[in-house]
Design a protein around this motif. Sequence first.
Motif, short mmCIF file in Angstrom:
data_model
loop_
_atom_site.label_atom_id
_atom_site.label_comp_id
_atom_site.label_asym_id
_atom_site.label_seq_id
_atom_site.Cartn_x
_atom_site.Cartn_y
_atom_site.Cartn_z
N LEU A 182 0.86 -1.19 0.00
CA LEU A 182 0.00 0.00 0.00
C LEU A 182 0.89 1.23 0.00
O LEU A 182 1.79 1.36 0.83
CB LEU A 182 -0.91 0.02 1.23
N ALA A 183 0.65 2.14 -0.94
CA ALA A 183 1.47 3.35 -1.05
C ALA A 183 0.57 4.57 -1.14
O ALA A 183 -0.51 4.52 -1.75
CB ALA A 183 2.38 3.27 -2.27
N THR A 184 1.01 5.66 -0.54
CA THR A 184 0.31 6.94 -0.58
C THR A 184 1.31 8.04 -0.87
O THR A 184 2.41 8.05 -0.30
CB THR A 184 -0.39 7.23 0.76
N TRP A 185 0.93 8.96 -1.73
CA TRP A 185 1.82 10.07 -2.10
C TRP A 185 0.99 11.34 -2.16
O TRP A 185 0.03 11.44 -2.90
CB TRP A 185 2.47 9.81 -3.47
N ARG A 186 1.38 12.32 -1.33
CA ARG A 186 0.71 13.62 -1.30
C ARG A 186 1.63 14.65 -1.96
O ARG A 186 2.76 14.85 -1.54
CB ARG A 186 0.40 14.03 0.13
N PHE A 187 1.13 15.31 -2.99
CA PHE A 187 1.93 16.28 -3.73
C PHE A 187 1.71 17.69 -3.17
O PHE A 187 0.78 17.94 -2.40
CB PHE A 187 1.55 16.23 -5.21
N THR A 193 -3.16 7.04 -4.10
CA THR A 193 -3.02 5.83 -3.31
C THR A 193 -3.05 4.63 -4.25
O THR A 193 -3.77 4.62 -5.25
CB THR A 193 -4.13 5.70 -2.27
N GLY A 194 -2.29 3.63 -3.90
CA GLY A 194 -2.27 2.40 -4.68
C GLY A 194 -2.18 1.19 -3.77
O GLY A 194 -1.52 1.23 -2.73
N THR A 219 -5.97 -1.71 -6.51
CA THR A 219 -6.73 -0.46 -6.40
C THR A 219 -5.83 0.72 -6.72
O THR A 219 -4.66 0.75 -6.32
CB THR A 219 -7.32 -0.28 -4.99
N LEU A 220 -6.38 1.69 -7.43
CA LEU A 220 -5.70 2.97 -7.67
C LEU A 220 -6.69 4.07 -7.34
O LEU A 220 -7.81 4.09 -7.84
CB LEU A 220 -5.24 3.08 -9.12
#
Length: 863
Positions: free
Chosen positions: A637-642, A649-650, A701-702
């Motif tokens: 599970l990965a999350t990236w806030r720009f 999220t993936g 999931t994306l």
Amino acid sequence: MRFVAGAVVLGAALGALGAERLVDDIQVSKRGEQATITVELACPMRFTSEVRTQEGMLLEIRIKPLEACSRFGISDITSEVYRPVGGRLALLSEVEYESLGLGESLLLFHFDQPVDYRVAQRGDLRTLQLIVRLPAAGVVQGERVPTLETQAAPPGKASVPSAAAGAAPPPAAGVAPAAARPPSDRAPLTQRLRAPAASADYIINLVSQREPFPPAAIASLAAASGHKPYVSEAAVDGQTWYRLRIGFFGTEQEARATLEPLLQRFPKAWVGRAEAAEVALASSASLGAGALVPAGAAQVPESVAVATPVPTTDVVALTPEQIAELQTQGRDAMLAADYATAVRTYTRLLQEPGDQRPDAREYLGLARERSGQTAQAIAEYRAYLARYPDGEGARRVQQRLNGLTMGAAVPREALQSSDTGEQSAWNFATGLSQYYRRDVYQFDEFEPQVVALDALLTDLDVRVRHNGDTVNVAGRLVVSNIYDLSGVQQTTIGSLPDTPNRFSYAYVDVNQAQGDWLIRAGRQSLHNWGILGRFDGLHFAYNWAPDRRVHFFSGYPVESTRYGLETSREFYGVAVDFDHLIGRWGFSTSLNMGTIDSIDDRQSFGFEARYSDDKRSLTSIVDYDYGYDKLNTALVLATWRFDNRLTLTGLVDVRLSPILTTRNALIGQPVTSISDMLLVWTEDEIRQIARDRTSDMKTATLGISKPLFERFQINADVTATEIGATVQSAGVPAMPSTGRQVYYSTSFVGSGLFGTGDVNVFNLRYGSAPDFTMSQVAWDARFPVGRRLRLNPRLSYGVWEGSNGIRRETTSPSFRVLLNFRNRYHFEAEVGKDDFLRTNFADPTIRENSTGNFVNIGYRADF
């Protein structure tokens, strides 16, 4: 057919009653200027996005339940409300869980004032953490004298990246500055802001330890960094801590640029801001590199320390109830040794006219004294004696003042006791709730109504904590009762659980005050290190080094909270945590072994890797059963806030469903124990039957989330999932594969559309599979009316169409009212209706209508 459809509906109603709570536990801890809120979920849910109101005091976190949550009735619209013990450590007043019935759920965090935060997830997606950066316990805005940070956290106990030491954190992106925010419907504690006292006061805190730093290490650091290193000394619980720092920098960016090449050597270093006295002493021409900046009164010279002023201008007046609540918060904070919160609370009480001021002044001084702010404590005590020379606490205050100003030269007599309970180290908290629930269904206008549920649900949650000098003791007991009011009515379909009582938690904690070890014994719940949830047993954790922990656990898994101790299954295991092993990377390994009726059950090895910073987070888990030679779980599970506030999220999740254990062999069998099966089959045959009952499941999931303007946010995601087929064996038929199912979901969130504080959520969902399609639309709104009342209308409409021509339409409106009184008493009432329409394209004459009505009313009290 009509009866079968009705039975399914009634089964869902009974399942809602029999299901466990979706939130297992909420724990709050605090280290330095950082608090961690840990939410333990009963089943895996994926974090997708968060929304914060304009006031910054309500945080809404959206999570999506995974397939394993289906047995919890997650498709129903349900809600749970919690007031966590110790929530004040994170300025947290309440947590709500809401299932929207759309494959989405909400976690609502209510804070007493705006906070800065970040979200992380671990533990097979059953653990969600909210890391809160707290405002510093410095002086109130308007004071001229800054407060030094004097309580150093032990190594490995506090890491405050990106937070300014001694300064309130900046608001999150998209949150208006405090002066520009509209008034909140909650009266928060006054936010405390630190006025900068030097043009270059940013520092880098490299490491804290109990032993002095050797001069050679300091000299080499001076050469490597190009800046002046120095050591700040602080006393914590009677022990001296030394903090190695370098400074000073004009901006945070400059400090972070200097820190970057030092992170490999000092992975827990953080950037903060020093107070004027520390800057002056460390920068003194008489002090060379490595100079020791002493703690206590020397950090803030007594000549410049002044008592907290009583305001001469008008402030926002508090009601008597709010004053009483602040007094309670202050006492609780003192008992919990949370002196930063105590300072904030008693300072706010000083701003209000009334009889509470003498006690507020006294305990403000005591809080400063115990947190090491000696000079400020002396000033507060002198201010008390000047204003209240004949006050009830005058003798106590004089004794404390003598102790601080004269030291050991003056013999101390016992302090006069106080009626505020401050001397007591026991803290009790009790939560009691009772809800009446009634569900009535009618499957045809010509048939009688059927009572699906008519019951009173009672929950009791009792917590106790004792804070000792070296050891803390805590305990928790959570019991529930379901009282069936339907009696022996023949119209009731199904049955309530076989026992009306449930025991969710019953444990005792013993832990070292410094946090180096902990023992928990009794009924508890864990979702990390390969443990699959609730068990009766023992968990021991020990920190053998900073950010290094070892865990030992053993016990008996709990199949249902309706039952007592079950000893047919047992397990034991060990796990090791390595936080910040490589920069911001942390790792965990675990080994678990279990038996059921004396044969091997689950034998697993687990590995977890995690990364988290202010913008990115990653969690990966592998669980391998070496007894069955099967990979149970592989998850990322990965999350990236720009910077533009876009969040991606993936999720990739490959697992066995259910988790492979020997107990899976009981699925579909007429017997209830493995020992009964051993009378017919061999151990190897039983293990093969367990494999046959277990299927493969794959999910990907994306998701994307993006705020739009100031009041809106859009969330969208696509999920593909497939559950494989099972094998026919031992008289149990095979279950076919679901085929690939794809779901598309979009939600639109608007805040403040109709007034201050309201939140509206519009959700669209579409799914397709080889044998059906579905679509659903829903609206969920929360409208505050004043400070105490909230209105919550909801409406959903869904269509399910099968490949065999069957079509089902469901319309579900509901209306909920929530009333809070003095933040301790909560009343809730909800009414709703379900309209079902079933048709068949192959036979237009088939048209079945059914309706359902429910009412849910109750209260919750926290003592």
